[in-house]
Enzyme design. Structure first.
Site, PDB file in Angstrom:
ATOM      1  N   CYS A 180      31.598 129.363 111.843  1.00 31.57           N
ATOM      2  CA  CYS A 180      30.966 130.664 112.089  1.00 31.57           C
ATOM      3  C   CYS A 180      30.598 130.870 113.557  1.00 31.57           C
ATOM      4  CB  CYS A 180      29.727 130.830 111.221  1.00 31.57           C
ATOM      5  SG  CYS A 180      30.112 130.778 109.478  1.00 31.57           S
ATOM      6  N   HIS A 190      24.951 136.210 114.326  1.00 28.25           N
ATOM      7  CA  HIS A 190      25.954 135.988 113.280  1.00 28.25           C
ATOM      8  C   HIS A 190      25.416 136.554 111.964  1.00 28.25           C
ATOM      9  CE1 HIS A 190      28.655 134.228 110.494  1.00 28.25           C
ATOM     10  NE2 HIS A 190      27.843 133.266 110.105  1.00 28.25           N
ATOM     11  N   ASN A 218      29.417 137.433 104.889  1.00 25.90           N
ATOM     12  CA  ASN A 218      29.611 136.492 105.993  1.00 25.90           C
ATOM     13  C   ASN A 218      31.113 136.357 106.251  1.00 25.90           C
ATOM     14  OD1 ASN A 218      29.861 134.279 107.663  1.00 25.90           O
ATOM     15  ND2 ASN A 218      28.405 132.994 106.550  1.00 25.90           N
TER      16      ASN A 218
HETATM   17  N1  COA Z   1      23.016 134.243  91.461  1.00 26.53           N
HETATM   18  C1  COA Z   1      21.936 133.868  90.766  1.00 26.53           C
HETATM   19  N2  COA Z   1      21.342 132.688  90.936  1.00 26.53           N
HETATM   20  C2  COA Z   1      21.826 131.863  91.875  1.00 26.53           C
HETATM   21  C3  COA Z   1      22.939 132.200  92.642  1.00 26.53           C
HETATM   22  C4  COA Z   1      23.535 133.442  92.402  1.00 26.53           C
HETATM   23  N3  COA Z   1      24.609 133.860  93.093  1.00 26.53           N
HETATM   24  N4  COA Z   1      23.203 131.185  93.489  1.00 26.53           N
HETATM   25  C5  COA Z   1      22.286 130.243  93.268  1.00 26.53           C
HETATM   26  N5  COA Z   1      21.448 130.648  92.271  1.00 26.53           N
HETATM   27  C6  COA Z   1      20.310 129.935  91.703  1.00 26.53           C
HETATM   28  C7  COA Z   1      20.384 128.449  91.908  1.00 26.53           C
HETATM   29  O1  COA Z   1      21.156 127.859  90.897  1.00 26.53           O
HETATM   30  C8  COA Z   1      18.930 128.061  91.812  1.00 26.53           C
HETATM   31  O2  COA Z   1      18.583 128.034  90.469  1.00 26.53           O
HETATM   32  P1  COA Z   1      17.549 126.904  89.915  1.00 26.53           P
HETATM   33  O3  COA Z   1      16.273 127.150  90.675  1.00 26.53           O
HETATM   34  O4  COA Z   1      17.480 127.203  88.467  1.00 26.53           O
HETATM   35  O5  COA Z   1      18.184 125.593  90.264  1.00 26.53           O
HETATM   36  C9  COA Z   1      18.200 129.235  92.440  1.00 26.53           C
HETATM   37  O6  COA Z   1      19.123 130.338  92.399  1.00 26.53           O
HETATM   38  C10 COA Z   1      17.764 129.004  93.868  1.00 26.53           C
HETATM   39  O7  COA Z   1      18.870 128.431  94.577  1.00 26.53           O
HETATM   40  P2  COA Z   1      18.798 128.131  96.108  1.00 26.53           P
HETATM   41  O8  COA Z   1      20.099 127.552  96.539  1.00 26.53           O
HETATM   42  O9  COA Z   1      17.540 127.368  96.405  1.00 26.53           O
HETATM   43  O10 COA Z   1      18.647 129.624  96.669  1.00 26.53           O
HETATM   44  P3  COA Z   1      18.359 130.072  98.135  1.00 26.53           P
HETATM   45  O11 COA Z   1      17.155 130.923  98.148  1.00 26.53           O
HETATM   46  O12 COA Z   1      18.440 128.943  99.115  1.00 26.53           O
HETATM   47  O13 COA Z   1      19.587 131.040  98.407  1.00 26.53           O
HETATM   48  C11 COA Z   1      21.639 131.011  99.649  1.00 26.53           C
HETATM   49  C12 COA Z   1      20.896 130.514  98.409  1.00 26.53           C
HETATM   50  C13 COA Z   1      23.029 130.387  99.665  1.00 26.53           C
HETATM   51  C14 COA Z   1      21.731 132.510  99.579  1.00 26.53           C
HETATM   52  C15 COA Z   1      20.832 130.596 100.903  1.00 26.53           C
HETATM   53  O14 COA Z   1      20.495 129.236 100.833  1.00 26.53           O
HETATM   54  C16 COA Z   1      21.572 130.835 102.162  1.00 26.53           C
HETATM   55  O15 COA Z   1      21.915 131.951 102.489  1.00 26.53           O
HETATM   56  N6  COA Z   1      21.762 129.776 102.960  1.00 26.53           N
HETATM   57  C17 COA Z   1      22.447 129.886 104.222  1.00 26.53           C
HETATM   58  C18 COA Z   1      23.873 130.000 103.928  1.00 26.53           C
HETATM   59  C19 COA Z   1      24.615 130.470 105.103  1.00 26.53           C
HETATM   60  O16 COA Z   1      24.350 131.507 105.603  1.00 26.53           O
HETATM   61  N7  COA Z   1      25.563 129.663 105.486  1.00 26.53           N
HETATM   62  C20 COA Z   1      26.429 129.990 106.508  1.00 26.53           C
HETATM   63  C21 COA Z   1      25.785 129.705 107.791  1.00 26.53           C
HETATM   64  S1  COA Z   1      26.984 129.935 108.928  1.00 26.53           S
END
Ligand code: COA
Length: 325
Positions: free
Chosen positions: A112, A252, A282
């Protein structure tokens, strides 16, 4: 001798994948996706598309904006993690399709941060006298490595391309400084492990679904915020300016919560932060140049403006650039 941006262009395939449509593919819902990420839809390239096709559209627009011909280019760089094929470079396909016969062409993989890295390399090549005009493209077809059974990643990624034309500049404006960093010890946070020398393509690679992106979302999130803030400060202090001097901040486009956290820690008012991720998701290396082209089109990036860009991605990699437009 430095370099300045003289043209911008972007392209996203017309077909979109909305949150409602994703609800039919995996156990998710629009409310979860919008509150956790800010994304409403992403663009998806149709079968038969090559990444270099997206590059070509964005590049043609950037060249037209710059008012130059492809034959004027000395350098073509494509930042991408989703090349047309392992060999040759996507930049070589782009060079051929554009008719940029004089230019040398190379790909750059910084995930990214791909556009930040490509911009920095192009700027350094121009400063070193290796060329006078460079085409810098960030382009991805992330749909080709997205696992549409994995709800934690498939909601995030989209396809698209953005391009900038750089030209030599000797008045001290243009690209003022670029700042790049990497930390390979954290490679596992964002990875796609199939298809290289470690896990060459074969039935097992596909069976184990190694050809798809995997991400430790939560941990990635924390590193992204810290590093993007740090490297933004680095760009400001190197140039003896403060965040108040910046006219437009283009981070980004990964997640609205990351953008808000970074903006808040830097003290950038919301109206100076460019956001379009609700419509693209993204797009990795393409996200910043797509944002730049749209910002310009919307009249939010004018000649003389001070532009701060910052990115973070797999590798890990991160970087920033301060530019006087
Ligand atoms: N829909 C519904 N529930 C979802 C889900 C979806 N698409 N994806 C994950 N969940 C659930 C998980 O299973 C978890 O459930 P649990 O608590 O029962 O285990 C819960 O939601 C929380 O998951 P978590 O991974 O802690 O959520 P989060 O708040 O961290 O959000 C992202 C997940 C991926 C959106 C977030 O971590 C993120 O954006 N991270 C950065 C990613 C990124 O930008 N990467 C590129 C950088 S270049």
């Amino acid at each position: 001798m430095g370099s300045k941006i003289i043209g911008l262009g972007m392209f996203a395939p017309p077909k979109t994948l909305t949150n409602d449509e994703l609800e039919k593919l995996v156990d998710t819902n629009d409310e979860w996706i919008t509150t956790r990420t800010g994304i409403r839809e992403r663009h998806i390239a149709p079968p038969g598309t090559a990444n270099s096709d997206l590059c070509l559209e964005a590049s043609r627009r950037a060249l037209a904006d710059a008012g130059i011909d492809a034959s004027d280019l000395d350098i073509v760089i494509v930042g991408t993690v989703t090349p047309d094929m392992p060999l040759p470079a996507t930049a070589c396909f782009l060079q051929m399709k554009l008719g940029a016969g004089r230019a040398f062409a190379l790909d750059l993989n910084a995930a990214c941060s791909g556009f930040m890295y490509s911009l920095s390399v192009a700027d350094a090549l121009i400063r070193a006298g290796r060329g006078r005009k460079a085409l810098v493209v960030g382009a991805e077809m992330l749909s080709s490595i997205t696992d549409y059974t994995d709800r934690s990643t498939c909601i995030l990624f989209g396809d698209g391309a953005g391009a900038a034309v750089l030209s030599e500049c000797d008045n001290g404006d243009g690209v003022l400084s670029c700042h790049l960093h990497s930390d390979g010890s954290l490679w596992e946070l964002i990875r796609c492990t199939g298809g290289g020398t470690v896990n060459p393509y074969g039935p097992e690679t596909v069976q184990n679904r190694l050809n798809f992106i995997r991400m430790a979302g939560n941990e990635t999130f924390k590193h992204a915020v810290t590093r993007m803030v740090e490297v933004s400060h680095e760009a400001l202090s190197r140039n003896g300016v403060t965040i108040d001097d910046v006219d437009l901040f283009v981070p980004h486009q990964a997640n609205m919560r990351i953008i808000s956290a970074v903006g808040k820690r830097l003290g950038v008012p919301d109206e100076k932060v460019f956001v379009n991720l609700e419509r693209y998701g993204n797009t990795s290396a393409a996200s910043i140049p797509i944002a730049l082209a749209e910002a310009r089109e919307q009249g939010r990036l004018s000649s003389g403006d001070l532009l701060l860009m910052v990115a973070f991605g797999g590798g890990l990699t991160w970087g920033s650039a301060l530019v006087r437009m």
